[in-house]
Scaffold this motif. Sequence first.
Motif, PDB file in Angstrom:
ATOM      1  N   PRO A  32       0.839  -1.193   0.000  1.00 56.85           N
ATOM      2  CA  PRO A  32       0.000   0.000   0.000  1.00 56.85           C
ATOM      3  C   PRO A  32       0.875   1.245   0.000  1.00 56.85           C
ATOM      4  O   PRO A  32       1.941   1.272   0.597  1.00 56.85           O
ATOM      5  CB  PRO A  32      -0.814  -0.110   1.288  1.00 56.85           C
ATOM      6  N   ALA A  33       0.397   2.228  -0.713  1.00 59.67           N
ATOM      7  CA  ALA A  33       1.162   3.470  -0.809  1.00 59.67           C
ATOM      8  C   ALA A  33       1.271   4.088   0.579  1.00 59.67           C
ATOM      9  O   ALA A  33       0.299   4.119   1.328  1.00 59.67           O
ATOM     10  CB  ALA A  33       0.467   4.435  -1.759  1.00 59.67           C
ATOM     11  N   PRO A  34       2.445   4.557   0.933  1.00 61.07           N
ATOM     12  CA  PRO A  34       2.579   5.178   2.253  1.00 61.07           C
ATOM     13  C   PRO A  34       1.786   6.478   2.300  1.00 61.07           C
ATOM     14  O   PRO A  34       1.689   7.190   1.320  1.00 61.07           O
ATOM     15  CB  PRO A  34       4.082   5.444   2.375  1.00 61.07           C
ATOM     16  N   VAL A  35       1.195   6.722   3.420  1.00 68.22           N
ATOM     17  CA  VAL A  35       0.446   7.957   3.607  1.00 68.22           C
ATOM     18  C   VAL A  35       1.323   8.892   4.426  1.00 68.22           C
ATOM     19  O   VAL A  35       1.784   8.530   5.500  1.00 68.22           O
ATOM     20  CB  VAL A  35      -0.884   7.696   4.340  1.00 68.22           C
ATOM     21  N   ILE A  94      -9.587  13.543  -2.495  1.00 67.26           N
ATOM     22  CA  ILE A  94      -8.897  12.459  -1.785  1.00 67.26           C
ATOM     23  C   ILE A  94      -8.465  11.439  -2.830  1.00 67.26           C
ATOM     24  O   ILE A  94      -9.299  10.989  -3.623  1.00 67.26           O
ATOM     25  CB  ILE A  94      -9.826  11.771  -0.759  1.00 67.26           C
ATOM     26  N   PRO A  95      -7.186  11.061  -2.885  1.00 68.12           N
ATOM     27  CA  PRO A  95      -6.787  10.006  -3.828  1.00 68.12           C
ATOM     28  C   PRO A  95      -7.641   8.759  -3.593  1.00 68.12           C
ATOM     29  O   PRO A  95      -7.948   8.405  -2.448  1.00 68.12           O
ATOM     30  CB  PRO A  95      -5.315   9.761  -3.485  1.00 68.12           C
ATOM     31  N   THR A  96      -8.022   8.098  -4.660  1.00 69.44           N
ATOM     32  CA  THR A  96      -8.967   6.980  -4.551  1.00 69.44           C
ATOM     33  C   THR A  96      -8.393   5.770  -3.823  1.00 69.44           C
ATOM     34  O   THR A  96      -9.139   4.882  -3.432  1.00 69.44           O
ATOM     35  CB  THR A  96      -9.460   6.549  -5.940  1.00 69.44           C
ATOM     36  N   THR A  97      -7.091   5.743  -3.607  1.00 72.66           N
ATOM     37  CA  THR A  97      -6.487   4.621  -2.877  1.00 72.66           C
ATOM     38  C   THR A  97      -6.474   4.841  -1.366  1.00 72.66           C
ATOM     39  O   THR A  97      -6.112   3.945  -0.616  1.00 72.66           O
ATOM     40  CB  THR A  97      -5.045   4.375  -3.355  1.00 72.66           C
ATOM     41  N   ILE A  98      -6.872   6.012  -0.915  1.00 74.54           N
ATOM     42  CA  ILE A  98      -6.884   6.335   0.517  1.00 74.54           C
ATOM     43  C   ILE A  98      -8.180   5.816   1.129  1.00 74.54           C
ATOM     44  O   ILE A  98      -9.271   6.092   0.646  1.00 74.54           O
ATOM     45  CB  ILE A  98      -6.766   7.862   0.737  1.00 74.54           C
ATOM     46  N   ASP A  99      -8.049   5.071   2.222  1.00 74.76           N
ATOM     47  CA  ASP A  99      -9.235   4.553   2.901  1.00 74.76           C
ATOM     48  C   ASP A  99      -9.515   5.373   4.166  1.00 74.76           C
ATOM     49  O   ASP A  99      -8.782   6.319   4.487  1.00 74.76           O
ATOM     50  CB  ASP A  99      -9.088   3.056   3.215  1.00 74.76           C
ATOM     51  N   GLU A 100     -10.553   5.005   4.883  1.00 68.13           N
ATOM     52  CA  GLU A 100     -10.954   5.773   6.063  1.00 68.13           C
ATOM     53  C   GLU A 100      -9.901   5.756   7.159  1.00 68.13           C
ATOM     54  O   GLU A 100      -9.684   6.755   7.837  1.00 68.13           O
ATOM     55  CB  GLU A 100     -12.301   5.254   6.586  1.00 68.13           C
ATOM     56  N   MET A 101      -9.220   4.636   7.339  1.00 66.14           N
ATOM     57  CA  MET A 101      -8.192   4.568   8.371  1.00 66.14           C
ATOM     58  C   MET A 101      -7.039   5.524   8.047  1.00 66.14           C
ATOM     59  O   MET A 101      -6.549   6.244   8.915  1.00 66.14           O
ATOM     60  CB  MET A 101      -7.659   3.139   8.522  1.00 66.14           C
ATOM     61  N   LEU A 103      -7.179   8.189   6.106  1.00 66.55           N
ATOM     62  CA  LEU A 103      -7.672   9.566   6.211  1.00 66.55           C
ATOM     63  C   LEU A 103      -7.721   9.995   7.677  1.00 66.55           C
ATOM     64  O   LEU A 103      -7.338  11.115   8.026  1.00 66.55           O
ATOM     65  CB  LEU A 103      -9.054   9.684   5.562  1.00 66.55           C
ATOM     66  N   SER A 104      -8.145   9.079   8.528  1.00 65.79           N
ATOM     67  CA  SER A 104      -8.193   9.364   9.959  1.00 65.79           C
ATOM     68  C   SER A 104      -6.796   9.665  10.506  1.00 65.79           C
ATOM     69  O   SER A 104      -6.623  10.584  11.313  1.00 65.79           O
ATOM     70  CB  SER A 104      -8.807   8.174  10.699  1.00 65.79           C
ATOM     71  N   GLN A 105      -5.789   8.917  10.070  1.00 72.27           N
ATOM     72  CA  GLN A 105      -4.416   9.151  10.526  1.00 72.27           C
ATOM     73  C   GLN A 105      -3.947  10.548  10.136  1.00 72.27           C
ATOM     74  O   GLN A 105      -3.265  11.219  10.911  1.00 72.27           O
ATOM     75  CB  GLN A 105      -3.468   8.111   9.940  1.00 72.27           C
ATOM     76  N   ILE A 106      -4.308  10.981   8.952  1.00 69.13           N
ATOM     77  CA  ILE A 106      -3.887  12.305   8.476  1.00 69.13           C
ATOM     78  C   ILE A 106      -4.532  13.399   9.325  1.00 69.13           C
ATOM     79  O   ILE A 106      -3.873  14.350   9.751  1.00 69.13           O
ATOM     80  CB  ILE A 106      -4.257  12.483   6.986  1.00 69.13           C
ATOM     81  N   PHE A 107      -5.826  13.267   9.599  1.00 68.01           N
ATOM     82  CA  PHE A 107      -6.561  14.327  10.285  1.00 68.01           C
ATOM     83  C   PHE A 107      -6.422  14.266  11.807  1.00 68.01           C
ATOM     84  O   PHE A 107      -6.643  15.266  12.482  1.00 68.01           O
ATOM     85  CB  PHE A 107      -8.030  14.310   9.858  1.00 68.01           C
ATOM     86  N   ALA A 108      -6.047  13.128  12.357  1.00 67.61           N
ATOM     87  CA  ALA A 108      -5.910  12.989  13.813  1.00 67.61           C
ATOM     88  C   ALA A 108      -4.800  13.863  14.385  1.00 67.61           C
ATOM     89  O   ALA A 108      -4.778  14.127  15.588  1.00 67.61           O
ATOM     90  CB  ALA A 108      -5.672  11.529  14.187  1.00 67.61           C
ATOM     91  N   VAL A 109      -3.908  14.332  13.540  1.00 69.74           N
ATOM     92  CA  VAL A 109      -2.835  15.229  13.991  1.00 69.74           C
ATOM     93  C   VAL A 109      -3.433  16.485  14.632  1.00 69.74           C
ATOM     94  O   VAL A 109      -2.828  17.075  15.509  1.00 69.74           O
ATOM     95  CB  VAL A 109      -1.926  15.610  12.788  1.00 69.74           C
ATOM     96  N   PHE A 132     -15.791  12.889   4.607  1.00 67.36           N
ATOM     97  CA  PHE A 132     -16.104  13.768   5.733  1.00 67.36           C
ATOM     98  C   PHE A 132     -15.308  13.356   6.958  1.00 67.36           C
ATOM     99  O   PHE A 132     -15.089  12.175   7.188  1.00 67.36           O
ATOM    100  CB  PHE A 132     -17.601  13.693   6.060  1.00 67.36           C
ATOM    101  N   VAL A 133     -14.892  14.345   7.729  1.00 68.21           N
ATOM    102  CA  VAL A 133     -14.237  14.114   9.012  1.00 68.21           C
ATOM    103  C   VAL A 133     -14.948  15.001  10.021  1.00 68.21           C
ATOM    104  O   VAL A 133     -15.111  16.203   9.800  1.00 68.21           O
ATOM    105  CB  VAL A 133     -12.731  14.475   8.968  1.00 68.21           C
ATOM    106  N   LYS A 134     -15.400  14.385  11.115  1.00 72.58           N
ATOM    107  CA  LYS A 134     -16.051  15.161  12.180  1.00 72.58           C
ATOM    108  C   LYS A 134     -15.190  15.071  13.434  1.00 72.58           C
ATOM    109  O   LYS A 134     -14.845  13.980  13.884  1.00 72.58           O
ATOM    110  CB  LYS A 134     -17.444  14.621  12.486  1.00 72.58           C
ATOM    111  N   TYR A 135     -14.831  16.219  13.960  1.00 70.36           N
ATOM    112  CA  TYR A 135     -14.025  16.301  15.174  1.00 70.36           C
ATOM    113  C   TYR A 135     -14.916  16.394  16.407  1.00 70.36           C
ATOM    114  O   TYR A 135     -16.070  16.803  16.329  1.00 70.36           O
ATOM    115  CB  TYR A 135     -13.116  17.533  15.129  1.00 70.36           C
TER     116      TYR A 135
END
Length: 195
Positions: A32-35, A94-101, A103-109, A132-135
């Motif tokens: 998998p492509a590194p995020v 969002i690149p189509t290879t990115i999944d919810e997990m 995406l969550s890692q990116i936004f959890a920062v 969508f991301v809800k904080y």
Amino acid sequence: PDPDPDPAPAPAPVVHAPVPAPAPAPAPAPAPAPVLVPPPPAQPQGVAHSQSAQLGAMLAAAAMQQQGGLWQNGSHMMASAEPEALRNLMINYIPTTIDEMQLSQIFAVYGQIESVKVVKDRDTRASKGFGFVKYVQALSATNAISGLNGFPLMNKRLKVAYANQAEAQNSLAMMQQMLTMQMMAMQQQGTQGQH
């Protein structure tokens, strides 16, 4: 002596069948492509920063005004839950290879996440390239907008904004009005105590 009328036939040449080359080993599944997780934001710049800074200052002031889990608004008390419109973000490109997990890692920062959703095609289950991301806290959403809007991810640049921009602006105006009333009430209490 008579020559041998039927000389022995010459031995037939030996023909070697070609040896088939071994079948190539199956290619390993692509990793998998590194995020790339963004670093915590430096100081955002531009117009978006001034709006984010305004919201951040208002939310910080509101947090200081919060008393016992309730907002004091004149003589009325309101629940302390921050408006969903200020916590819910829509992410485009969002690149189509990115999944919810991922995406969550990116936004959890930027803060604790309540939910993440990557929208997928109903039939193919392939990503449609937005989500969508809800904080949990509005300030986290504000910081994510400042830090991730335009963030390069693979071959795209994320577009991050409030999911419902009009409702977010209304919530912001309402909070600003409420805080102004609280500040005026505090000032009046301070001047009355001095007399």
